[in-house]
Design a protein around this motif. Structure first.
Motif, PDB file in Angstrom:
ATOM      1  N   ASN A 149       0.808  -1.226   0.000  1.00 44.69           N
ATOM      2  CA  ASN A 149       0.000   0.000   0.000  1.00 44.69           C
ATOM      3  C   ASN A 149       0.839   1.274   0.000  1.00 44.69           C
ATOM      4  OD1 ASN A 149      -2.426  -1.515   0.143  1.00 44.69           O
ATOM      5  ND2 ASN A 149      -2.085  -1.811   2.345  1.00 44.69           N
ATOM      6  N   SER A 150       2.162   1.143   0.133  1.00 50.37           N
ATOM      7  CA  SER A 150       3.012   2.357   0.167  1.00 50.37           C
ATOM      8  C   SER A 150       3.048   3.025  -1.204  1.00 50.37           C
ATOM      9  CB  SER A 150       4.431   2.006   0.632  1.00 50.37           C
ATOM     10  OG  SER A 150       5.001   1.058  -0.230  1.00 50.37           O
ATOM     11  N   GLU A 151       3.242   4.349  -1.189  1.00 50.71           N
ATOM     12  CA  GLU A 151       3.211   5.136  -2.433  1.00 50.71           C
ATOM     13  C   GLU A 151       4.410   4.783  -3.318  1.00 50.71           C
ATOM     14  OE1 GLU A 151       3.055   9.233  -1.331  1.00 50.71           O
ATOM     15  OE2 GLU A 151       1.387   8.913   0.062  1.00 50.71           O
ATOM     16  N   ALA A 152       4.206   4.920  -4.639  1.00 54.20           N
ATOM     17  CA  ALA A 152       5.255   4.564  -5.613  1.00 54.20           C
ATOM     18  C   ALA A 152       6.510   5.396  -5.403  1.00 54.20           C
ATOM     19  CB  ALA A 152       4.725   4.747  -7.031  1.00 54.20           C
ATOM     20  N   ASP A 153       6.339   6.708  -5.139  1.00 51.19           N
ATOM     21  CA  ASP A 153       7.494   7.603  -4.939  1.00 51.19           C
ATOM     22  C   ASP A 153       8.314   7.182  -3.724  1.00 51.19           C
ATOM     23  OD1 ASP A 153       6.698   9.005  -7.109  1.00 51.19           O
ATOM     24  OD2 ASP A 153       5.904  10.740  -6.017  1.00 51.19           O
ATOM     25  N   LYS A 154       7.594   6.838  -2.644  1.00 53.63           N
ATOM     26  CA  LYS A 154       8.277   6.417  -1.416  1.00 53.63           C
ATOM     27  C   LYS A 154       9.061   5.126  -1.641  1.00 53.63           C
ATOM     28  CE  LYS A 154       5.735   8.387   2.474  1.00 53.63           C
ATOM     29  NZ  LYS A 154       4.935   8.056   3.681  1.00 53.63           N
TER      30      LYS A 154
END
Length: 929
Positions: A149-154
């Motif tokens: 679920n973590s953001e792509a950028d992160k």
């Protein structure tokens, strides 16, 4: 009035503070600050307001107010401690520690300060431990990466941070010690390309330069898993895994060149078993149908790089013997693959060529005839075992294998051509109805006709066959290959104009057709490559090369092909460019021997009229205009075994020819030629390295090094230039290397230090003794720049050498340029050390006469340097100054000093007058009223 009001407000503020009304206190102090300019009062008000800020938890304001008080009085201990408290609350522990450290220095017995110092020190250590622990950095990164679920950028940022951390020794060790390998294996299990790639690159960094860690990672991840990752149909992934395996191999074999001490060395006693296992798996990959073409290429690249010995002086070639015994048949299977047959393994354009190069390297690495005989027998058995009257595909594979070996160890290929049935099978395949058979047969004939003797045999027996195929086939792929066969046979005489195989004009017609195919973008890259192959042979003919360089679209089409992923074209393009620039070796023609040969009716090689210098220069101009440098730069970057040492030598030859005219060197630099030459000068054949170093010298001699070799690259240029300072090199190479080093040594002391570390100084000194005027001049100018360096000066200061004497005597030479350079060196040496001023008077009895000649020189730059030397001697020692004043030098200084200082002579006259002033300071002369 205002000052009194300010003092009153300060007292009010103090009362509010005692009553714990910190807001009212702050207001009073703020009003007071607006009314006073008294520094002592200002410091107190700021310090008191800082105390209010601490009580109200306004830590930013408190720190700012305390800083203002410290700006007024840097030893204000209360302000320092209050700022320390504010900074601690803001989390700026290192800055807070500095403030309380200053407080403890001012009041060493203050227990409060000592306690705060201890507390802050502990907090800082804990913060560093947490900051660098896996829990805070690495663990966080893994959590982000493993969280779907973590953001792509992160995730991207975490992946990049992990890779960077893995490349640092401390970071790699922390990941390793804190279960990092297991977490990286979890990333590999996700099967998501970006996460797998991050894990592979992190592991690669962790393996670099650490034998024990590399061994542990190899066993944890397992070699079969690594190879399966390298087998995927993804070029970026395959390359990343290849780099991981290379890092493992380097660490296990000690190729990383790092020192292993103590536990690190003791942890791994023997790595041979692991290295053998890696080699075995790579060989298995070659014949595995599940392996992609990219994966097969990377396996071949790793074998090419790591199996054969890098230095034949090393006795142990056991890795090569192991591969010959356990993998030669597998390599031969790859070489014999025919892309058009259904049974073909997945390949790229480069696969078969990489396999041919590996066979060549393995064969060259054998030490004795029995080993070579064993190698030949395996090849013979493999090829003859393929011949089958009932299965044409096997016969085609056999001939394709011979064709591949001919591109590798040619002598072995020639022996295999002599096997019963091989040539007959080639001819039979040429007449086959299947186009795939004809393709293989024609390619084999092309590779077989490399030597003049064999080419002559094929001209007699195979030209008719090739011409027949050329006329009858409608397949462009076959047509172009038969044309190349005819091209190769037509060029069998090389550059000898009198040994043309075909009728006048035939080679031009063949070349025209090759150029036509080359420019046809609708034909596939692999087929157009053969058009370049044809031109590589035909451009030995001067008419052909002259026509080719005038055909700009054809040239640019060839350059574009050189930049594609198909690296098998590199050798053909390099050969064509060598022919066009005439940068191949030409034997010196001795007229007497020519006459003798004619008398005995022997053949005498003839030079084509268009191979004269004017034509060559014109061709170079056209190649530069067409963009040859960008193509060469791209070819040099090819990270593949296909960029062989022989190809590198050809590229170096082309670069040297292109750099010949100083006017063209700016264009070469602007298009990245300077950077491209550096790897060619450091790796390859001995001849290639010398040619590339000479080209670098030509560029370094006339270009701004900061532009030609930007960044740290400029330091890599030094070693190739120093390698040219050798008596085995010719005078022009020595001269241009000295010019290049002179230019570099004039840029910075770091470059001078690098030249000194490469032990160039003794060579430069030797050339200062040369009878050749230009070499002596260039060496002296280089030394003039080098003497600015302290270590070079120390060599002049050392007892028992004639370095200073040589420089002094060179100042007395008749050559103005040598004098100028030597005088410059002497001026800097005498300015740097008084001891050298005294030493100068002892090295030769002619020193005073030489100095006087310099001070009277017609050339102003020489005269100025002479006067600077005179000033240095006068300033060094009173006794020495007295000796100079008693000589004719005083009269010279007086005459020069009395001259009117016009624009040109200003520096000369000024220096002479400074010398006279120095004499007056000693009291040796008196001013005239």
């Amino acid at each position: 009035m205002a000052e009194a009001e300010a003092v009153k407000l300060k007292e009010e503020g103090n009362q509010h503070f005692q009553l714990q009304d910190y807001k009212a206190a702050t207001k009073s102090y703020s009003q007071a600050l607006k009314l006073t300019k008294d520094k002592a009062l200002l410091a107190t008000l700021y310090r008191n307001r800082a105390a209010c800020g601490l009580k109200t938890e306004s830590y930013v304001q408190a720190a700012a107010d305390a800083s203002r008080a410290i700006d007024i009085n840097s030893s204000d201990i209360k302000a320092l401690y209050r700022r320390c408290q504010a900074l601690e609350h803001l989390g700026k522990l290192d800055q807070a520690f500095k403030d309380v450290q200053r407080c403890a220095t001012l009041e060493p017995r203050n227990q409060n300060f000592q306690e705060t110092l201890r507390r802050l020190n502990g907090s800082i250590q804990e913060k560093l431990r947490v900051q660098f622990s896996t829990d805070s950095r690495v663990q966080t990164m893994f959590e982000i990466l493993l969280d779907e679920n973590s953001e792509a950028d992160k995730r991207e940022k975490a992946a990049n941070n992990l890779i960077v951390l893995g490349r640092e020794e401390a970071g790699a060790e922390r990941i390793f010690q804190n279960n990092g390998v297991a977490l990286l294996l979890q990333l590999l299990d996700t099967k998501k390309p970006e996460l797998v790639l991050a894990a592979v690159r992190t592991l690669s960094g962790m393996c670099s330069g650490h034998r024990a860690r590399a061994t542990a990672i190899l066993h944890s991840v397992r070699i079969d898993r690594i190879c399966s990752l390298m087998s995927v149909e993804n070029e970026e992934m395959s390359l990343a895994v290849c780099n991981l395996l290379q890092a493992v191999i380097d660490s296990l074999s000690g190729e990383d060149k790092r020192e292993h001490r103590g536990k690190e060395e003791a942890l791994v006693l023997d790595t041979k078993k692991d290295l053998k296992q890696i080699t075995s798996h790579l060989l298995d990959m070659l014949v595995n149908k599940k392996v992609s073409g990219q994966g097969r290429d990377q396996a071949l690249n790793l074998l090419n790089k790591n199996v054969p010995r890098k230095d034949l002086a090393i006795h142990d070639n056991s890795r090569t013997i192991y591969v010959v015994d356990n993998g030669l048949r597998k390599i031969l299977k790859v070489v014999g693959q025919v892309p058009d047959l259904p049974s073909c393994l997945p390949l790229t354009e480069n696969t078969r060529m990489l396999a041919s190069i590996l066979i060549n390297k393995l064969y060259d690495d054998l030490r004795c005839d029995p080993e070579r005989e064993h190698f030949r027998k395996i090849c013979e058995e493999y090829i003859t075992g393929k011949f089958d009257p009932q299965d044409m595909d096997k016969n085609v594979n056999a001939i394709q294998t011979v064709s591949g070996i001919l591109q590798g160890p040619f002598d072995l290929g020639n022996q295999l051509l002599g096997l019963k049935g091989v040539m007959e099978m080639m001819v039979a395949l040429c007449g086959s109805e299947r186009e795939a058979d004809q393709l293989v047969a024609v390619e084999a004939l092309i590779h077989a006709s490399t030597k003049l003797s064999r080419a002559t045999f094929i001209i007699t027996n195979g030209v008719t066959l090739l011409k027949e195929i050329y006329k009858t086939t409608k397949n462009e792929k076959i047509k172009i290959r038969t044309l190349v066969g005819l091209c190769k046979l037509g060029s069998a005489g090389g550059t000898d104009y009198g040994l043309r195989q075909f009728a006048e004009g035939s080679t031009e017609k063949l070349a025209k057709q090759c150029r036509k195919w080359l420019c046809n973008a609708s034909i596939d890259t692999r087929t157009r490559r053969w058009a370049v192959e044809g031109l590589a042979y035909l451009t030995l003919d001067a008419d052909v090369k002259d026509d080719f360089v005038q055909d700009i679209p054809a040239l640019q089409a060839m350059f574009e092909l050189a930049k594609t992923s198909d690296k098998t074209i590199l050798y053909s393009v390099a050969t064509t460019l060598v022919n066009c620039t005439n940068s191949y070796d030409v034997k010196e023609v001795i007229p007497e021997l020519v006459q003798l040969a004619k008398f005995s009716k022997q053949h005498v090689p003839e030079e084509h009229p268009k191979d004269k210098k004017d034509f060559i220069d014109m061709r170079v101009k056209r190649l530069l205009k067409a963009g040859v440098i960008s193509a060469l730069a791209c070819m040099v970057k090819a990270d593949s075994a296909i960029l062989t040492d022989q190809t590198k030598e050809l590229l170096a030859r082309v670069f040297l020819a292109l750099c010949d005219n100083p006017k063209d060197r700016g264009t070469i630099v602007a298009q990245g030629g300077g950077k491209a030459l550096i790897p060619l000068a450091l790796e390859g054949t001995d001849v290639g390295k010398v040619k590339a170093a000479h080209a670098l010298a030509k560029i370094a001699a006339v270009s701004n090094p900061d532009i030609a070799f930007p960044g740290e690259r400029v330091y890599e240029v030094v070693r190739p230039l120093v390698s040219l300072l050798d008596t085995q090199r010719d005078g022009l190479q020595n001269y241009e290397a000295l010019l290049g080093l002179t230019n570099l040594s004039g840029r910075s002391d770091k470059l001078r230090q690098k030249i000194f570390q490469e032990r160039a100084l003794p060579d430069i000194e030797n050339y200062m003794f040369e009878n050749h005027d230009q070499l002596r001049q260039a060496a002296t100018e280089c030394m003039c720049n080098m003497v600015v360096n302290k270590e070079v000066q120390e060599r002049f200061l050392a007892d028992g050498n004639d370095r200073l004497k040589l420089v002094v005597l060179l100042c007395g030479e008749d050559d103005d340029k040598v004098q100028n350079a030597a005088a410059g060196a002497l001026a800097m040496l005498t300015a740097a050390h008084k001891k050298l001023c005294l030493k100068m008077t002892q090295v030769t009895s002619q020193w005073l006469e030489i100095l006087q000649r310099l001070c009277l020189h017609d050339r102003l730059s020489v005269q100025h340097r002479g006067l600077v030397i005179a000033y240095n001697l006068l300033a060094a020692d009173a006794e020495l100054a007295k000796k100079l004043v008693e000589s004719e030098l005083l009269e010279i200084l007086t005459v020069v000093g009395k001259q009117e200082p016009d624009e040109k002579r200003a520096a000369v006259v000024q220096t002479a007058r400074e010398c006279l002033i120095k004499c007056m300071d000693y009291g040796f002369i008196k001013p005239v009223s």
